[in-house]
Design a protein around this motif. Structure first.
Motif, PDB file in Angstrom:
ATOM      1  N   PRO A 147       0.825  -1.208   0.000  1.00  0.00           N
ATOM      2  CA  PRO A 147       0.000   0.000   0.000  1.00  0.00           C
ATOM      3  C   PRO A 147       0.850   1.243   0.000  1.00  0.00           C
ATOM      4  O   PRO A 147       1.966   1.260   0.492  1.00  0.00           O
ATOM      5  N   ALA A 148       0.286   2.308  -0.606  1.00  0.00           N
ATOM      6  CA  ALA A 148       1.031   3.572  -0.689  1.00  0.00           C
ATOM      7  C   ALA A 148       1.150   4.184   0.684  1.00  0.00           C
ATOM      8  O   ALA A 148       0.252   4.073   1.513  1.00  0.00           O
ATOM      9  N   PRO A 149       2.269   4.841   0.982  1.00  0.00           N
ATOM     10  CA  PRO A 149       2.415   5.465   2.299  1.00  0.00           C
ATOM     11  C   PRO A 149       1.438   6.609   2.469  1.00  0.00           C
ATOM     12  O   PRO A 149       1.147   7.354   1.538  1.00  0.00           O
ATOM     13  N   ALA A 150       0.905   6.704   3.675  1.00  0.00           N
ATOM     14  CA  ALA A 150      -0.080   7.751   3.948  1.00  0.00           C
ATOM     15  C   ALA A 150       0.582   9.104   3.908  1.00  0.00           C
ATOM     16  O   ALA A 150       1.716   9.280   4.348  1.00  0.00           O
ATOM     17  N   PRO A 151      -0.084  10.135   3.371  1.00  0.00           N
ATOM     18  CA  PRO A 151       0.521  11.481   3.334  1.00  0.00           C
ATOM     19  C   PRO A 151       0.667  12.028   4.722  1.00  0.00           C
ATOM     20  O   PRO A 151      -0.126  11.736   5.607  1.00  0.00           O
ATOM     21  N   PRO A 152       1.700  12.821   4.963  1.00  0.00           N
ATOM     22  CA  PRO A 152       1.883  13.379   6.300  1.00  0.00           C
ATOM     23  C   PRO A 152       0.776  14.343   6.635  1.00  0.00           C
ATOM     24  O   PRO A 152       0.237  15.043   5.789  1.00  0.00           O
ATOM     25  N   ALA A 153       0.437  14.369   7.939  1.00  0.00           N
ATOM     26  CA  ALA A 153      -0.642  15.239   8.396  1.00  0.00           C
ATOM     27  C   ALA A 153      -0.216  16.687   8.322  1.00  0.00           C
ATOM     28  O   ALA A 153       0.888  17.050   8.687  1.00  0.00           O
ATOM     29  N   VAL A 154      -1.094  17.527   7.840  1.00  0.00           N
ATOM     30  CA  VAL A 154      -0.825  18.958   7.719  1.00  0.00           C
ATOM     31  C   VAL A 154      -1.594  19.659   8.811  1.00  0.00           C
ATOM     32  O   VAL A 154      -2.816  19.512   8.912  1.00  0.00           O
ATOM     33  N   ASN A 155      -0.917  20.391   9.650  1.00  0.00           N
ATOM     34  CA  ASN A 155      -1.556  21.084  10.759  1.00  0.00           C
ATOM     35  C   ASN A 155      -2.095  22.411  10.275  1.00  0.00           C
ATOM     36  O   ASN A 155      -1.344  23.313   9.918  1.00  0.00           O
ATOM     37  N   PRO A 156      -3.409  22.585  10.233  1.00  0.00           N
ATOM     38  CA  PRO A 156      -3.963  23.842   9.722  1.00  0.00           C
ATOM     39  C   PRO A 156      -3.945  24.957  10.730  1.00  0.00           C
ATOM     40  O   PRO A 156      -4.348  26.062  10.433  1.00  0.00           O
ATOM     41  N   SER A 157      -3.506  24.664  11.978  1.00  0.00           N
ATOM     42  CA  SER A 157      -3.593  25.691  13.000  1.00  0.00           C
ATOM     43  C   SER A 157      -2.469  26.693  12.898  1.00  0.00           C
ATOM     44  O   SER A 157      -2.646  27.869  13.162  1.00  0.00           O
ATOM     45  N   VAL A 158      -1.273  26.239  12.508  1.00  0.00           N
ATOM     46  CA  VAL A 158      -0.127  27.140  12.420  1.00  0.00           C
ATOM     47  C   VAL A 158       0.472  26.984  11.037  1.00  0.00           C
ATOM     48  O   VAL A 158       1.168  26.024  10.754  1.00  0.00           O
ATOM     49  N   CYS A 163      -4.484  30.063  13.288  1.00  0.00           N
ATOM     50  CA  CYS A 163      -3.721  31.234  12.861  1.00  0.00           C
ATOM     51  C   CYS A 163      -2.770  30.830  11.751  1.00  0.00           C
ATOM     52  O   CYS A 163      -2.551  29.652  11.494  1.00  0.00           O
ATOM     53  N   PHE A 164      -2.228  31.826  11.067  1.00  0.00           N
ATOM     54  CA  PHE A 164      -1.179  31.596  10.087  1.00  0.00           C
ATOM     55  C   PHE A 164      -0.259  32.807  10.112  1.00  0.00           C
ATOM     56  O   PHE A 164      -0.632  33.887  10.573  1.00  0.00           O
ATOM     57  N   GLU A 165       0.954  32.590   9.659  1.00  0.00           N
ATOM     58  CA  GLU A 165       1.984  33.616   9.703  1.00  0.00           C
ATOM     59  C   GLU A 165       2.213  34.196   8.316  1.00  0.00           C
ATOM     60  O   GLU A 165       2.182  33.462   7.316  1.00  0.00           O
ATOM     61  N   VAL A 166       2.442  35.505   8.272  1.00  0.00           N
ATOM     62  CA  VAL A 166       2.740  36.209   7.030  1.00  0.00           C
ATOM     63  C   VAL A 166       3.987  37.046   7.264  1.00  0.00           C
ATOM     64  O   VAL A 166       4.318  37.390   8.399  1.00  0.00           O
ATOM     65  N   PRO A 167       4.730  37.369   6.200  1.00  0.00           N
ATOM     66  CA  PRO A 167       5.904  38.219   6.390  1.00  0.00           C
ATOM     67  C   PRO A 167       5.520  39.587   6.936  1.00  0.00           C
ATOM     68  O   PRO A 167       4.440  40.123   6.645  1.00  0.00           O
ATOM     69  N   CYS A 168       6.396  40.106   7.741  1.00  0.00           N
ATOM     70  CA  CYS A 168       6.146  41.412   8.343  1.00  0.00           C
ATOM     71  C   CYS A 168       6.031  42.461   7.232  1.00  0.00           C
ATOM     72  O   CYS A 168       6.891  42.568   6.361  1.00  0.00           O
ATOM     73  N   GLY A 169       4.959  43.271   7.270  1.00  0.00           N
ATOM     74  CA  GLY A 169       4.692  44.297   6.272  1.00  0.00           C
ATOM     75  C   GLY A 169       3.552  43.948   5.346  1.00  0.00           C
ATOM     76  O   GLY A 169       3.013  44.829   4.670  1.00  0.00           O
ATOM     77  N   THR A 170       3.171  42.653   5.282  1.00  0.00           N
ATOM     78  CA  THR A 170       2.060  42.241   4.414  1.00  0.00           C
ATOM     79  C   THR A 170       0.803  41.945   5.204  1.00  0.00           C
ATOM     80  O   THR A 170      -0.165  41.428   4.644  1.00  0.00           O
ATOM     81  N   GLU A 171       0.787  42.223   6.519  1.00  0.00           N
ATOM     82  CA  GLU A 171      -0.380  41.865   7.333  1.00  0.00           C
ATOM     83  C   GLU A 171      -1.553  42.813   7.139  1.00  0.00           C
ATOM     84  O   GLU A 171      -2.672  42.508   7.568  1.00  0.00           O
ATOM     85  N   LYS A 172      -1.351  43.971   6.449  1.00  0.00           N
ATOM     86  CA  LYS A 172      -2.443  44.941   6.307  1.00  0.00           C
ATOM     87  C   LYS A 172      -3.522  44.444   5.353  1.00  0.00           C
ATOM     88  O   LYS A 172      -4.686  44.805   5.507  1.00  0.00           O
ATOM     89  N   ASN A 173      -3.140  43.634   4.380  1.00  0.00           N
ATOM     90  CA  ASN A 173      -4.108  43.170   3.382  1.00  0.00           C
ATOM     91  C   ASN A 173      -4.599  41.749   3.647  1.00  0.00           C
ATOM     92  O   ASN A 173      -5.232  41.156   2.774  1.00  0.00           O
ATOM     93  N   GLN A 174      -4.315  41.213   4.815  1.00  0.00           N
ATOM     94  CA  GLN A 174      -4.716  39.841   5.109  1.00  0.00           C
ATOM     95  C   GLN A 174      -6.076  39.807   5.796  1.00  0.00           C
ATOM     96  O   GLN A 174      -6.511  40.780   6.405  1.00  0.00           O
ATOM     97  N   LYS A 175      -6.730  38.666   5.662  1.00  0.00           N
ATOM     98  CA  LYS A 175      -7.991  38.411   6.345  1.00  0.00           C
ATOM     99  C   LYS A 175      -7.804  37.262   7.319  1.00  0.00           C
ATOM    100  O   LYS A 175      -7.042  36.339   7.045  1.00  0.00           O
ATOM    101  N   PRO A 176      -8.472  37.303   8.457  1.00  0.00           N
ATOM    102  CA  PRO A 176      -8.302  36.212   9.432  1.00  0.00           C
ATOM    103  C   PRO A 176      -8.852  34.906   8.868  1.00  0.00           C
ATOM    104  O   PRO A 176      -9.782  34.897   8.070  1.00  0.00           O
ATOM    105  N   PRO A 177      -8.281  33.762   9.250  1.00  0.00           N
ATOM    106  CA  PRO A 177      -8.726  32.476   8.702  1.00  0.00           C
ATOM    107  C   PRO A 177     -10.048  32.022   9.313  1.00  0.00           C
ATOM    108  O   PRO A 177     -10.474  32.523  10.358  1.00  0.00           O
ATOM    109  N   LYS A 178     -10.688  31.111   8.612  1.00  0.00           N
ATOM    110  CA  LYS A 178     -11.897  30.485   9.158  1.00  0.00           C
ATOM    111  C   LYS A 178     -11.492  29.453  10.189  1.00  0.00           C
ATOM    112  O   LYS A 178     -10.687  28.578   9.920  1.00  0.00           O
ATOM    113  N   CYS A 179     -12.088  29.559  11.362  1.00  0.00           N
ATOM    114  CA  CYS A 179     -11.701  28.701  12.482  1.00  0.00           C
ATOM    115  C   CYS A 179     -12.618  27.485  12.532  1.00  0.00           C
ATOM    116  O   CYS A 179     -13.843  27.621  12.500  1.00  0.00           O
ATOM    117  N   SER A 180     -12.012  26.299  12.572  1.00  0.00           N
ATOM    118  CA  SER A 180     -12.780  25.056  12.713  1.00  0.00           C
ATOM    119  C   SER A 180     -12.632  24.457  14.098  1.00  0.00           C
ATOM    120  O   SER A 180     -13.022  23.301  14.320  1.00  0.00           O
TER     121      SER A 180
END
Length: 908
Positions: free
Chosen positions: A37-48, A482-499
């Motif tokens: 069987p194919a190896p399972a894909p690694p889990a992606v943490n959507p929180s950070v 939450c997610f991280e963006v480079p400093c200086g680009t946070e003015k045009n960002q929107k907060p993520p949808k929280c699950s």
């Protein structure tokens, strides 16, 4: 990435289906991955997640789980790969990047923060990130990192993942992601900056993996996914196990012992199957050094070692000894043999022996001194030359502004400061007597970065500063997603949808049982569970939850702001529970079984029944025999009593009957004597009955009070029973008494008796006084047991007979001979009616019984009859008491069962 990704995704599957299928068909495919069987894909943490990484453009875990099937552009890129690897392939990062690129507008370049358009020349990092940069920006970045740094470096790092690239790897032209096409033309139907062909890059990221396949995806950014081909007989690290595995994971551990032959050639590897060389052999043993003189306990891989003593062996010349340390083999030739010269090396002595000292030649030494420019002016001499060159010469300082005659070993510097600019072009060198090699600027740049929030902390440099390395966190209202963006680009960002779950705690009693809901703004939904609040009657409320409601969340804001400390929203209070309508069985006054009545819980009332009371009396040992009545609580009612009672204010309350039976409690401490008081509730008085106990040696009998003797522990009882006199017990190995003070256990002086004993010879002629312990030793030495020696014969036969004994024995033999002759002459006396087993001294004597013996026999018979009568009477009495105790115990057990069935009665 541009917004045309969505159109490219639709067009790549509609306009160019033949191109993808042809490329997939022309590419050789490995066998189908059916065995493993194919190896399972690694889990992606959507929180950070990070905005600079394309995998961070989506915050929903549900979207990330099915990216390869939800987007047609992704399906067109990975179709050839999925046909070989199956649905379980590890394409999570590639899929997340392609799906997020189709939903976002042009992403910014992490160096200049300007958007990247499809027509701009770009460079993509292919090591571990999917970051894309403008080609001029990355060229400037590589030039500054490799040459303008404080210390020149032959490599430069990616601004995103910091992967090191060589200086020769600086991009010089605009190529597609797979580097096949130079200056790829923008096509709205394929991925921007891509050639649209199969990637074809080698998947052998690890040189030891053995993979020889190429990437089957279409031209894509970032690293290639793991190789999906299946190796039918993949060997483990130790080579003992084979199994079918994916080509990217064909190097694995079987989990068994490695068992390879170690470098020592004697032992095998005890570690589990592992990659790389085996560890050194750690088996301990005794090993000899190279010279064989010292033996030490060392590990097997340290078995070849050298001891600390000098060799001292004779060299081949036979005149000098070896000055080397511990070594193996022969000591070698003498280093003084061969060509011999004078100390300065000008005259040769070819026939000089090794033990003879070479003579000096008398000329100038002329060896080069430590300065490297002048030679030694002394005559030929033994030993090293003087390292300090004291020849006076004219020297110039480092900057060339001062010349002066100084000794050769002394360095000349001036006090003039260097005014040249350093590599930054902003600050002067200011170093004293600088030779022109000014060091890099040590000042901090301190210029404001492009982000507008921070300053450059790098050393002072030329050109544009590096982008701000800090990241800004954009979070939802609860702060868990939450997610991280480079400093200086946070003015045009929107907060993520929280699950995540809502962080507002519920104020009702269903904090843990209520179904959780997602993070939200405003008031929480009402609780739909049953109230379950415990009423005063003991039942639970069965209405819908009517408890207090938590205050709502504050309003949503685009920018993350600080919490307002002064603002407070009060919660809505709950309503009280209605009266209990549960139908319960109400017991009678006496809590009797089978006499309950059904009525609503809010209207229950106790009533009398036709049974007897049966409640415990004040003595706590017996029960009331009156008819069922309301109990009257006396003033001395003990705390925690579980019997249902009503206060004296009730007109129906009446006391239970009084108990007139004797006390039947077990005293504390326990003893065999009964309490003389009648049945009572308080503690029994102390037992004053005298208890007789003999001393340890049996010489006297002590009388103690029962309470006093029982409160003593074992050591104290042994102490008070001692009479204080000498021990009256006979020692087991000799006829004497113990000489110690009255004591418990075995006498300590069993083999150390200090009494004097008269020892005699065999004929009892000689006599001496010995210590008893010496007599015992003599008996054991001769092989006799002292216990078998009669008391009258103790000490007889230990002395050797002398000459007097022999004379006495001769006289006795003559008398014995005369006595026997007289006995033969006298007639024998016949003994009639004498038992055979009677002693010789009692034969012929008549047995007579005295009057005292007859009285004694009669008294013993009477005492035996009285003792048997007392035992029979005591047995009958105990049987009668046991029957009453069993009856009381059965009544008590019946009352406990009734209370367990009807706990409501405890509230009377």
């Amino acid at each position: 990435m541009p917004s045309s990704y969505a159109a490219a995704a639709a067009g790549s599957s509609s306009r160019k289906p033949n191109r993808t299928s042809n490329v997939a068909a022309s590419t050789p495919r490995p066998p189908a991955p059916s065995p493993s069987p194919a190896p399972a894909p690694p889990a992606v943490n959507p929180s950070v997640i990070s905005d600079s990484d394309p995998s961070s453009y989506s915050s929903s875990s549900a979207d990330e789980a099915d990216l390869t099937a939800s987007d047609s552009a992704t399906a067109s890129v990975v179709s050839a790969y999925l046909s070989v690897a199956g649905e379980g392939a590890d394409l999570s990062k590639v899929g997340i990047f392609l799906s997020s690129a189709a939903r976002r507008r042009s992403p910014p370049c992490l160096i200049c923060f300007d958007p990247i358009r499809p027509s701009d020349p770009v460079w993509s990092c292919s090591s571990s990130s999917f970051a894309i940069f403008h080609l001029p920006c990355i060229q400037s970045w590589a030039h500054q990192s490799a040459s303008v740094a404080a210390v020149p470096c032959p490599t430069w790092g990616c601004p995103k993942c910091r992967f090191a690239y060589p200086k020769s790897g600086t991009p010089s032209s605009y190529v597609c992601f797979c580097s096949k096409t130079v200056d790829p033309a923008p096509d709205p139907w394929i991925l921007p900056h891509s050639c649209g062909d199969v990637c074809g890059r080698s998947l052998d990221a690890n040189l030891n993996s053995g993979c020889e396949h190429t990437c089957l995806l279409l031209c894509h950014p970032g690293p290639c996914p793991p190789c999906p081909a299946v190796v039918p007989n993949a060997r483990c690290f130790c080579g003992a196990h084979r199994e079918p595995r994916r080509c990217a994971h064909q190097r694995y551990s079987c989990g068994r012992k490695c068992n390879k032959r170690l470098s020592c050639g004697l032992h095998r590897c005890p570690v589990d199957c592992h990659d790389g060389p085996c560890p050194p052999c750690a088996v301990r043993g005794s090993h000899k050094c190279e010279c064989g003189e010292t033996t030490e306990e060392k590990l097997c891989f340290e078995r070849i070692f050298q001891c600390k003593r000098e060799c001292g062996g004779m060299l081949d010349c036979g005149k000098h000894r070896c000055e080397r340390g511990c070594h193996g083999g022969k000591c070698g030739e003498c280093p003084l043999r061969g060509r011999r010269t004078c100390p300065c090396g000008k005259n040769d002595y070819p026939r000089l022996e090794c033990d003879a000292e070479a003579a000096t030649c008398g000329s100038t030494c002329e060896k080069v001194l430590g300065c490297g420019r002048h030679r030694c002016p002394e005559r030929c001499h033994r030993g090293p030359c003087d390292e300090t060159c004291r020849l006076v010469i004219t020297k110039a300082c480092r900057c060339g502004g001062l010349k002066k005659e100084v000794p050769c070993y002394q360095e000349l510097t001036c006090e003039r400061k260097c005014q040249r600019s350093r590599n930054c072009g902003r600050h002067a060198c200011k170093r004293r007597c600088c030779a022109g090699d000014c060091p890099p600027c040590s000042e901090t740049c301190d210029r404001k970065l492009r982000c507008g929030n921070h300053k450059c902390l790098s050393p002072c440099h030329r050109g544009v500063c590096s982008p701000c390395p800090l990241m800004k966190t954009i979070s939802c209202a609860c702060g868990k997603t939450c997610f991280e963006v480079p400093c200086g680009t946070e003015k045009n960002q929107k907060p993520p949808k929280c699950s995540k779950k809502c962080s507002i705690p519920r104020l009702c009693r269903h904090k843990l049982e209520c179904r959780p809901h997602k993070c939200h703004y405003g008031a929480c939904p009402p609780c739909k569970l049953t109230c379950g609040e415990e009423l005063s009657c003991g039942h639970t409320c069965k209405e819908r939850c009517h408890g207090p409601i938590s205050p709502p969340n504050p309003e949503f804001t685009l920018k993350p702001t600080k919490k307002k400390m002064g603002k407070h929203i009060e919660c809505t209070p709950g309503t009280p529970c209605p009266p209990c309508k549960e139908v319960v069985l109400v017991p009678c006054f006496g809590q009797h079984l089978g006499q309950e009545r059904a009525m609503p819980c809010c209207k229950w009332r106790p009533f009398p029944c036709e049974n007897l009371c049966g409640n415990p009396l004040l003595c706590g040992n017996h029960y009331c025999t009156k008819s069922c009545h309301v109990l009257e609580v006396p003033l001395n009612q003990p705390e925690g009593d579980c019997i249902a009672s009503i206060s004296k204010a009730n007109a129906l309350a009446e006391p239970c009957e009084q108990c007139n039976l004797p006390c039947q409690r077990v005293r504390e401490p326990p003893c065999s004597h009964r309490c003389p008081l009648p049945c009572h509730l308080s503690d029994c008085p102390s037992c004053k009955v005298l208890v007789k106990r003999p001393c340890h040696c049996g010489a006297m009998v002590h009388a103690f009070e029962c309470v006093y003797f029982n409160y003593l522990n074992a050591k104290e009882q042994i102490k008070v029973r001692t009479c204080g006199g000498p021990c009256h017990r006979k020692l087991p190995n000799c006829p004497h008494l113990c000489s110690e003070v009255c004591h418990p256990g075995i006498c300590p002086s069993v083999d150390q008796c200090m009494k004097k004993v008269n020892t005699r010879c065999a004929c009892s002629t000689l006599k001496q006084e010995w210590l008893c312990q010496d007599v015992l030793k003599e008996y054991r030495k001769s092989g006799h047991d002292p216990k078998e020696v009669p008391k009258s014969q103790f000490g007889v036969g230990l002395l050797a007979c002398g000459e007097d004994c022999k004379k006495k024995l001769k006289a006795l033999d003559s008398e014995l001979h005369l006595r026997k002759s007289q006995e033969n002459k006298s007639p024998a006396v016949e003994v009639v009616n004498v038992p055979k087993r009677r002693k010789r001294r009692d034969r012929g004597q008549e047995v007579k019984i005295s009057k005292f013996q007859e009285v004694k026999t009669y008294a013993l018979r009477v005492l035996l009859i009285i003792l048997l009568s007392i035992i029979v009477a005591a047995g009958l009495y105990l049987l009668w008491k046991g029957i009453f105790w069993l009856s009381d115990w059965m009544n008590e057990m019946e009352e406990q069962r009734a209370r367990q069935r009807h706990p409501r009665g405890a509230m009377l």
